[in-house]
Design an enzyme around this catalytic site. Structure first.
Site, short mmCIF file in Angstrom:
data_model
loop_
_atom_site.label_atom_id
_atom_site.label_comp_id
_atom_site.label_asym_id
_atom_site.label_seq_id
_atom_site.Cartn_x
_atom_site.Cartn_y
_atom_site.Cartn_z
N LYS A 175 37.74 23.11 37.23
CA LYS A 175 37.20 23.51 38.53
C LYS A 175 36.69 24.95 38.41
CE LYS A 175 37.91 25.54 42.81
NZ LYS A 175 36.54 26.04 42.87
N GLU A 250 45.79 34.78 34.20
CA GLU A 250 45.17 36.06 33.85
C GLU A 250 44.59 36.60 35.14
OE1 GLU A 250 43.34 39.09 33.05
OE2 GLU A 250 41.71 37.69 32.68
N CYS A 284 37.88 42.21 34.90
CA CYS A 284 39.30 42.56 35.03
C CYS A 284 39.66 43.70 34.09
CB CYS A 284 40.18 41.35 34.80
SG CYS A 284 39.90 40.59 33.22
N GLU A 385 43.15 46.69 42.93
CA GLU A 385 41.95 46.30 42.21
C GLU A 385 40.77 46.22 43.18
OE1 GLU A 385 41.61 42.24 40.52
OE2 GLU A 385 41.01 43.24 38.67
#
Ligand code: NDP
Ligand code: AKG
Length: 484
Positions: A175, A250, A284, A385
Site C-alpha cells: 500500500k 522507520e 527523514c 520533526e
C-alpha cells in the site's frame, strides 16, 4: 482526463469493489491531476492478502536463485522506463527532476543488489557438540509481508522493501502513500511486465485509515514494514504486537549537524544546504538542528545565508530549479505553522519564512528555505520533526555541549559532525545517539548496501537495506542431522 490506475490483485488489474476513485495532483500546480487511483475497501485488501497467501508456497519453492533472476528482469524494466517514472515522480511529489532521476537509478541499483542476493548464502554451517551431527541454519521466508510506504521517496522506499521481501521468498501486499500512488503504480507495472507470478506482489491503493488500517490489523499477514510518521508507526506497532506479527518501523528524525571551530566552513555550509533543503527538506535524514561552536558561529552563519540566497525555488520539472514545492498542501501548512511557532517561541527568523505565491508559483505549495537563530534546544522547532526546509541554528561553547544538545531529542536517525580534529570525530562517533553517524558528510544520503535505521523513537531498532534486510524478512531454522 488523467489516466486511471488500478489495483493489482492476484495478477489482475482490478477496480476497487466500491468503484470509488481518488485523484493525485501536482504539488507544483494543484490544477493538474497526475492520475486517478482506486480508493479501495477493506474487502479489496482482504482479497489481496488471500492472493498473497495462495501464492506463497510456489514462490518459496521457486528458490532464492530464481527469485533473484526475476528481480534482474524487474530492474531492466524500470531502467527502460526510467525517464517516464522520474518525470511522474517529480510531477506527483515535487522533488526536482535530477533528484527524481537519481532516486529511480537508485531503485534500479537496489533491485540489482537484491537480485544478486539470489546467489548468496541462505544459512551457515555451525559445528555441533555431537561429532556425528551436521548442524546448519537455513533462512526461511516469513510468509506474507505488508508494506506501507510514505510519499517522500516513492520509488526508492517501496523498492528497498519489496525487493528483499521477494528475494527472500515472501509474498507482498503493498500500500503506497496516496500522495505518490501514481509513481508507485508505475513501479508495480514494471514488476508485472517482468513476469512476477500472480499473487506474489499485490498492490492496493486507498486511504491509510482504510487500506493501511486493514493491513496492520490483519491476523493473516506474517510481517509488516512501515516508513512514515511516528503517529501511524505507533498504530502499526500496537496492532502487530497484539496479532503476533513481526514488524519493522522507520519513522522520524530531527537530525543534528555539529560544526566545530576547526571545521572547513565551505564543506560544512555545502553539507547543511544539501542536507537541509534538497527534496524541500522532506527526508527523514534531513538536517534540521545546526549546532555551531561559538567562535566560528558568525563566519558560518554569514556563509550559510550567502549560499541559501542562491537557491532557486520553482517547479521541479524546470531545468534550473534547485528546490521544488512541498509535496502537499497539508505539508506546506505544517511547515508554515512551525515557522509561526518558532517566532512565537522567541527564535529569530533570519532568512526566508514565507510562502511563495508569485506568478507561476501561485498554484503550488512553495515555501522559502528558512533559517532561525537564537534557538534553544527545548523549543518545539528544535524538538519536533518539521519535514520541510527549515533549520534551527544553536550556538554552543564546546564539543561536549554540542553532543549534549544533539542527543537532546527523542529521535536518533542521522547525525553529522564537521571538524578536522580526529579526536573530536572519535568522541562524536562514541557519544552520539544515532543510527547513521557522519563525519564531514551531510546527514542525508543512504548507501543501498549499508544498514539503514535509527535509534530511540526513529525506528524499532531493526535495520533496512543491504544485508541487514535479511534479518527482518526471514526467520532462521536451525537444523541438526545425524545419519542414524
Ligand atoms: N520517516 C519518513 O520518511 C517520513 C516521515 N513522515 C512524517 O510524517 C508526517 C505526516 O506525513 P503523512 O504522509 O501524513 O504520514 P503517515 O504516517 O500518515 O503516512 C505514511 C503511510 O501510512 C499510511 N497510513 C496513514 N494512516 C494510516 C493508518 N491509520 N493505518 C495504516 N496506514 C496508514 C499512509 O497512507 P495515506 O497516504 O493514504 O494516508 C502512508 O502510506 C510528515 O510531516 C513527517 O513528519 C512522513 C513521510 C515519511
Ligand atoms: O536520505 C535518504 O536518501 C533516505 C531518507 C529516507 O529514508 C526517508 O526520508 O524516508
Amino acid at each position: 482526463m488523467a489516466e486511471v490506475f488500478k489495483n493489482l490483485i492476484n495478477g489482475k488489474w482490478k477496480e476497487s469493489s466500491n468503484g470509488e476513485l481518488m485523484e493525485s495532483i501536482n504539488p507544483a500546480n494543484r490544477q493538474e491531476v497526475i492520475g486517478i487511483l482506486q480508493s479501495s475497501t477493506a474487502g479489496d485488501v482482504e482479497e489481496a492478502i488471500q492472493s498473497s497467501i495462495d501464492a506463497k508456497r510456489e514462490w518459496r519453492k521457486l528458490g532464492q536463485f530464481n527469485r533473484g533472476q526475476m528481480l534482474y528482469q524487474v530492474a531492466n524494466e524500470v531502467e527502460r522506463n526510467l525517464t517516464e517514472i522520474a518525470e511522474t515522480l517529480t510531477k506527483e511529489m515535487g522533488k526536482t527532476l535530477p533528484e527524481a532521476i537519481g532516486e529511480t537509478q537508485r531503485g534500479i541499483a537496489i533491485l540489482r543488489y537484491y537480485a544478486s542476493e539470489g546467489m548468496r548464502k541462505d544459512g551457515d554451517v555451525i559445528p555441533s557438540s555431537d561429532k556425528d551431527a551436521l548442524m546448519f541454519t537455513k533462512r526461511t521466508p516469513l510468509g506474507v509481508v505488508g508494506i506501507i510506504t510514505p510519499w517522500n521517496f516513492p520509488v526508492a522506499i517501496p523498492i528497498w522493501k519489496i525487493a528483499p521481501a521477494l528475494v527472500y521468498g515472501n509474498t507482498v501486499v503493498f500500500k503506497p502513500a496516496s500522495e505518490s500512488a501514481v509513481t508507485a503504480a508505475k513501479i508495480v507495472q514494471c514488476f508485472e511486465k517482468a513476469g512476477i507470478p500472480k499473487g506474489v506482489l499485490n498492490f492496493v491503493t486507498g486511504k491509510g485509515s482504510v487500506v493501511g488500517n486493514t493491513i496492520i490489523n490483519s491476523k493473516k499477514i506474517n510481517g509488516i514494514t512501515f516508513t512514515g510518521s511516528e503517529a501511524t508507526g505507533k498504530l502499526v506497532a500496537k496492532a502487530a504486537s497484539e496479532n503476533g506479527v513481526k514488524f519493522q518501523l522507520e519513522m522520524g528524525g530531527k537530525n543534528p549537524v555539529i560544526v566545530l571551530n576547526d571545521a572547513d566552513v565551505k564543506s560544512a555550509v555545502d553539507g547543511v544546504i544539501s542536507g537541509a533543503f534538497k527534496s524541500t527538506g522532506q527526508k527523514c535524514t534531513a538536517s534540521s538542528r545546526i549546532i555551531i561552536e561559538e567562535s566560528i558561529y558568525d563566519e558560518f552563519k554569514q556563509a550559510l545565508i550567502k549560499e541559501t540566497e542562491k537557491i532557486k525555488v520553482d517547479n521541479g520539472i524546470t531545468e534550473d530549479t534547485w528546490m521544488g514545492p512541498c509535496a502537499s498542501e497539508s505539508q506546506l501548512n505544517t511547515v508554515l505553522d512551525y515557522i509561526k511557532i518558532g517566532q512565537e517561541e522567541g527564535a529569530q527568523l533570519i532568512y526566508g519564512g514565507k510562502q511563495l505565491k508569485n506568478a507561476n508559483l501561485a498554484d503550488g505549495f512553495y515555501v522559502e528555505p528558512t533559517i532561525f537563530e537564537n534557538v534553544a534546544s527545548h523549543m518545539r522547532i528544535a524538538q519536533e520533526e518539521i519535514f520541510g526546509p527549515v533549520i534551527a541554528l544553536i550556538k554552543v561553547k564546546d564539543i561536549e555541549e554540542a553532543i549534549d544538545v544533539a542527543n537532546d531529542s527523542e529521535y536518533g536517525l542521522s547525525a553529522s559532525l564537521y571538524t578536522t580534529n580526529i579526536g573530536a570525530a572519535l568522541t562524536f562517533i562514541e557519544d552520539i545517539e544515532s543510527g547513521l553517524v557522519r563525519v564531514n558528510a551531510e546527514s542525508a544520503g543512504v548507501e543501498l548496501h549499508a544498514p539503514f535505521g535509527g535509534m530511540k523513537s526513529s525506528s524499532t531498532g531493526s535495520r533496512e537495506q543491504g544485508e541487514a534486510a535479511k534479518e527482518f524478512y526471514t526467520a532462521i531454522k536451525t537444523v541438526l542431522i545425524k545419519s542414524k
